[in-house]
Design a protein around this motif. Structure first.
Motif, PDB file in Angstrom:
ATOM      1  N   VAL A  77       0.873  -1.175   0.000  1.00  0.00           N
ATOM      2  CA  VAL A  77       0.000   0.000   0.000  1.00  0.00           C
ATOM      3  C   VAL A  77       0.909   1.222   0.000  1.00  0.00           C
ATOM      4  CG1 VAL A  77      -1.763   1.298   1.271  1.00  0.00           C
ATOM      5  CG2 VAL A  77      -1.875  -1.208   1.179  1.00  0.00           C
ATOM      6  N   HIS A  78       0.576   2.179  -0.834  1.00  0.00           N
ATOM      7  CA  HIS A  78       1.382   3.394  -0.916  1.00  0.00           C
ATOM      8  C   HIS A  78       1.459   4.044   0.465  1.00  0.00           C
ATOM      9  CE1 HIS A  78       2.633   7.452  -1.910  1.00  0.00           C
ATOM     10  NE2 HIS A  78       3.119   6.932  -3.037  1.00  0.00           N
ATOM     11  N   GLN A  84      -5.904   2.909   5.910  1.00  0.00           N
ATOM     12  CA  GLN A  84      -7.206   3.350   5.397  1.00  0.00           C
ATOM     13  C   GLN A  84      -8.056   2.164   4.931  1.00  0.00           C
ATOM     14  OE1 GLN A  84      -6.699   6.446   2.419  1.00  0.00           O
ATOM     15  NE2 GLN A  84      -5.061   7.397   3.591  1.00  0.00           N
ATOM     16  N   GLY A  85      -7.625   0.942   5.258  1.00  0.00           N
ATOM     17  CA  GLY A  85      -8.390  -0.248   4.903  1.00  0.00           C
ATOM     18  C   GLY A  85      -8.087  -0.824   3.531  1.00  0.00           C
ATOM     19  N   ILE A  86      -7.075  -0.298   2.851  1.00  0.00           N
ATOM     20  CA  ILE A  86      -6.767  -0.767   1.499  1.00  0.00           C
ATOM     21  C   ILE A  86      -6.211  -2.188   1.532  1.00  0.00           C
ATOM     22  CG2 ILE A  86      -5.334  -0.364  -0.541  1.00  0.00           C
ATOM     23  CD1 ILE A  86      -5.633   2.686   0.146  1.00  0.00           C
ATOM     24  N   ALA A  87      -5.275  -2.456   2.426  1.00  0.00           N
ATOM     25  CA  ALA A  87      -4.722  -3.812   2.539  1.00  0.00           C
ATOM     26  C   ALA A  87      -5.826  -4.804   2.896  1.00  0.00           C
ATOM     27  CB  ALA A  87      -3.601  -3.853   3.574  1.00  0.00           C
ATOM     28  N   THR A  88      -6.698  -4.422   3.794  1.00  0.00           N
ATOM     29  CA  THR A  88      -7.811  -5.294   4.182  1.00  0.00           C
ATOM     30  C   THR A  88      -8.697  -5.601   2.977  1.00  0.00           C
ATOM     31  OG1 THR A  88      -7.784  -4.439   6.432  1.00  0.00           O
ATOM     32  CG2 THR A  88      -9.822  -5.493   5.689  1.00  0.00           C
ATOM     33  N   ALA A  89      -9.016  -4.579   2.190  1.00  0.00           N
ATOM     34  CA  ALA A  89      -9.865  -4.786   1.012  1.00  0.00           C
ATOM     35  C   ALA A  89      -9.173  -5.674  -0.018  1.00  0.00           C
ATOM     36  CB  ALA A  89     -10.232  -3.431   0.399  1.00  0.00           C
ATOM     37  N   ALA A 108       1.343 -16.568   3.112  1.00  0.00           N
ATOM     38  CA  ALA A 108       1.785 -15.226   2.741  1.00  0.00           C
ATOM     39  C   ALA A 108       3.286 -15.115   2.921  1.00  0.00           C
ATOM     40  CB  ALA A 108       1.079 -14.180   3.603  1.00  0.00           C
ATOM     41  N   MET A 109       3.932 -14.520   1.949  1.00  0.00           N
ATOM     42  CA  MET A 109       5.370 -14.269   2.049  1.00  0.00           C
ATOM     43  C   MET A 109       5.540 -12.847   2.596  1.00  0.00           C
ATOM     44  SD  MET A 109       7.147 -16.605  -0.655  1.00  0.00           S
ATOM     45  CE  MET A 109       8.403 -15.463  -0.849  1.00  0.00           C
ATOM     46  N   VAL A 110       6.173 -12.758   3.767  1.00  0.00           N
ATOM     47  CA  VAL A 110       6.337 -11.471   4.444  1.00  0.00           C
ATOM     48  C   VAL A 110       7.802 -11.350   4.861  1.00  0.00           C
ATOM     49  CG1 VAL A 110       5.548 -10.016   6.351  1.00  0.00           C
ATOM     50  CG2 VAL A 110       3.973 -11.691   5.326  1.00  0.00           C
ATOM     51  N   LEU A 111       8.418 -10.250   4.502  1.00  0.00           N
ATOM     52  CA  LEU A 111       9.814 -10.052   4.876  1.00  0.00           C
ATOM     53  C   LEU A 111       9.977 -10.035   6.391  1.00  0.00           C
ATOM     54  CD1 LEU A 111      10.869  -7.298   2.332  1.00  0.00           C
ATOM     55  CD2 LEU A 111      11.630  -9.676   2.378  1.00  0.00           C
ATOM     56  N   GLU A 112      10.960 -10.745   6.865  1.00  0.00           N
ATOM     57  CA  GLU A 112      11.214 -10.866   8.308  1.00  0.00           C
ATOM     58  C   GLU A 112      11.425  -9.507   8.967  1.00  0.00           C
ATOM     59  OE1 GLU A 112      11.365 -12.895  11.763  1.00  0.00           O
ATOM     60  OE2 GLU A 112      10.938 -13.760   9.801  1.00  0.00           O
ATOM     61  N   ALA A 113      12.127  -8.607   8.308  1.00  0.00           N
ATOM     62  CA  ALA A 113      12.457  -7.314   8.903  1.00  0.00           C
ATOM     63  C   ALA A 113      11.340  -6.280   8.776  1.00  0.00           C
ATOM     64  CB  ALA A 113      13.728  -6.763   8.264  1.00  0.00           C
ATOM     65  N   ASN A 114      10.271  -6.597   8.077  1.00  0.00           N
ATOM     66  CA  ASN A 114       9.210  -5.619   7.843  1.00  0.00           C
ATOM     67  C   ASN A 114       8.164  -5.687   8.960  1.00  0.00           C
ATOM     68  OD1 ASN A 114       7.236  -3.920   6.862  1.00  0.00           O
ATOM     69  ND2 ASN A 114       7.297  -4.723   4.793  1.00  0.00           N
ATOM     70  N   GLU A 115       8.487  -5.064  10.080  1.00  0.00           N
ATOM     71  CA  GLU A 115       7.602  -5.098  11.256  1.00  0.00           C
ATOM     72  C   GLU A 115       6.226  -4.506  10.961  1.00  0.00           C
ATOM     73  OE1 GLU A 115       7.998  -6.353  14.365  1.00  0.00           O
ATOM     74  OE2 GLU A 115       9.911  -7.238  13.787  1.00  0.00           O
ATOM     75  N   GLN A 116       6.189  -3.452  10.162  1.00  0.00           N
ATOM     76  CA  GLN A 116       4.902  -2.835   9.830  1.00  0.00           C
ATOM     77  C   GLN A 116       4.004  -3.839   9.114  1.00  0.00           C
ATOM     78  OE1 GLN A 116       5.258   0.750   7.530  1.00  0.00           O
ATOM     79  NE2 GLN A 116       3.146   1.337   7.892  1.00  0.00           N
ATOM     80  N   HIS A 118       4.140  -7.091   9.436  1.00  0.00           N
ATOM     81  CA  HIS A 118       3.720  -8.114  10.406  1.00  0.00           C
ATOM     82  C   HIS A 118       2.424  -7.693  11.084  1.00  0.00           C
ATOM     83  CE1 HIS A 118       8.162  -9.580  10.962  1.00  0.00           C
ATOM     84  NE2 HIS A 118       7.792  -9.529   9.702  1.00  0.00           N
ATOM     85  N   HIS A 119       2.346  -6.429  11.449  1.00  0.00           N
ATOM     86  CA  HIS A 119       1.134  -5.927  12.111  1.00  0.00           C
ATOM     87  C   HIS A 119      -0.070  -5.964  11.158  1.00  0.00           C
ATOM     88  CE1 HIS A 119       3.351  -4.822  15.670  1.00  0.00           C
ATOM     89  NE2 HIS A 119       4.205  -4.140  14.941  1.00  0.00           N
ATOM     90  N   ALA A 120       0.148  -5.601   9.910  1.00  0.00           N
ATOM     91  CA  ALA A 120      -0.948  -5.608   8.940  1.00  0.00           C
ATOM     92  C   ALA A 120      -1.475  -7.021   8.708  1.00  0.00           C
ATOM     93  CB  ALA A 120      -0.484  -4.987   7.619  1.00  0.00           C
ATOM     94  N   TRP A 121      -0.554  -7.981   8.558  1.00  0.00           N
ATOM     95  CA  TRP A 121      -0.986  -9.364   8.341  1.00  0.00           C
ATOM     96  C   TRP A 121      -1.694  -9.912   9.572  1.00  0.00           C
ATOM     97  CZ3 TRP A 121      -1.348 -11.752   3.826  1.00  0.00           C
ATOM     98  CH2 TRP A 121      -0.614 -11.262   2.750  1.00  0.00           C
ATOM     99  N   ALA A 122      -1.168  -9.624  10.751  1.00  0.00           N
ATOM    100  CA  ALA A 122      -1.817 -10.090  11.989  1.00  0.00           C
ATOM    101  C   ALA A 122      -3.213  -9.489  12.124  1.00  0.00           C
ATOM    102  CB  ALA A 122      -0.954  -9.744  13.204  1.00  0.00           C
ATOM    103  N   ALA A 123      -3.351  -8.216  11.795  1.00  0.00           N
ATOM    104  CA  ALA A 123      -4.664  -7.562  11.885  1.00  0.00           C
ATOM    105  C   ALA A 123      -5.669  -8.204  10.930  1.00  0.00           C
ATOM    106  CB  ALA A 123      -4.525  -6.067  11.589  1.00  0.00           C
ATOM    107  N   ALA A 124      -5.171  -8.788   9.851  1.00  0.00           N
ATOM    108  CA  ALA A 124      -6.054  -9.443   8.880  1.00  0.00           C
ATOM    109  C   ALA A 124      -6.336 -10.898   9.252  1.00  0.00           C
ATOM    110  CB  ALA A 124      -5.434  -9.365   7.482  1.00  0.00           C
ATOM    111  N   GLY A 125      -5.827 -11.349  10.414  1.00  0.00           N
ATOM    112  CA  GLY A 125      -6.118 -12.699  10.884  1.00  0.00           C
ATOM    113  C   GLY A 125      -5.064 -13.744  10.553  1.00  0.00           C
ATOM    114  N   TYR A 126      -3.934 -13.327  10.032  1.00  0.00           N
ATOM    115  CA  TYR A 126      -2.850 -14.260   9.701  1.00  0.00           C
ATOM    116  C   TYR A 126      -1.926 -14.412  10.897  1.00  0.00           C
ATOM    117  CZ  TYR A 126      -4.328 -13.929   4.858  1.00  0.00           C
ATOM    118  OH  TYR A 126      -5.063 -13.992   3.702  1.00  0.00           O
ATOM    119  N   HIS A 127      -1.283 -15.571  10.983  1.00  0.00           N
ATOM    120  CA  HIS A 127      -0.316 -15.784  12.059  1.00  0.00           C
ATOM    121  C   HIS A 127       0.959 -16.390  11.477  1.00  0.00           C
ATOM    122  CE1 HIS A 127      -2.251 -19.756  11.804  1.00  0.00           C
ATOM    123  NE2 HIS A 127      -1.097 -20.223  12.222  1.00  0.00           N
ATOM    124  N   ARG A 128       2.000 -16.157  12.161  1.00  0.00           N
ATOM    125  CA  ARG A 128       3.320 -16.605  11.749  1.00  0.00           C
ATOM    126  C   ARG A 128       3.502 -18.088  12.086  1.00  0.00           C
ATOM    127  NH1 ARG A 128       8.468 -13.331  12.716  1.00  0.00           N
ATOM    128  NH2 ARG A 128      10.047 -14.915  12.592  1.00  0.00           N
TER     129      ARG A 128
END
Length: 141
Positions: A77-78, A84-89, A108-116, A118-128
């Motif tokens: 997301v830019h 603003q809910g774009i990632a969720t949509a 989902a492939m998520v960069l280990e160092a990308n903490e931001q 991690h929060h977005a994926w967790a908020a969408a119901g994903y877990h590591r």
């Protein structure tokens, strides 16, 4: 969010998507070139989702399905449009695609160092899942 439009990418979107990823996505991929994205769109025209607001690209996600696994890549997301809910949509659109195709779980492939992220994926119901590691081998140099 009624002004957010989600659609599938077409070949004429490739250069815009590549510019967007350079600005909005973390990290790079060996496939981040015109030919790589063209192969994706040609092989699976419904895999690359674009989120637009007022004609401006604000987000992307690749929702790949090989008949067995559902894989999400390039959720971006830019920076000016985050929280603003774009990632969720985008994830909802990807998940609807996966469900319609008979998918059972999304990886989902998520960069280990990308903490931001991690929060977005967790908020969408994903877990590591720490018991898995990705192994890669480039086929080209």
């Amino acid at each position: 969010m009624s002004d957010l439009h989600i659609r599938h990418a077409i070949l004429s979107d490739i250069d815009t998507v590549l510019r967007f990823w350079r600005e909005a996505a973390e990290g790079t991929s060996i496939s981040d070139d015109h030919d790589g994205v063209a192969r994706l769109i040609t092989r699976d025209p419904e895999a690359l989702f674009l989120a637009e607001r007022d004609g401006l690209l604000t987000g992307t996600v690749i929702a790949g399905f090989d008949g067995w696994r559902c894989s999400a890549y390039r959720l971006a997301v830019h920076p000016d449009h985050r929280r603003q809910g774009i990632a969720t949509a985008l994830l909802e659109a990807a998940e609807q695609r996966f469900a319609a195709l008979g998918g059972r779980r999304v990886d989902a492939m998520v960069l280990e160092a990308n903490e931001q992220a991690h929060h977005a994926w967790a908020a969408a119901g994903y877990h590591r899942e720490d018991h898995w590691r990705r192994w890669v081998k480039p086929l080209t140099e």
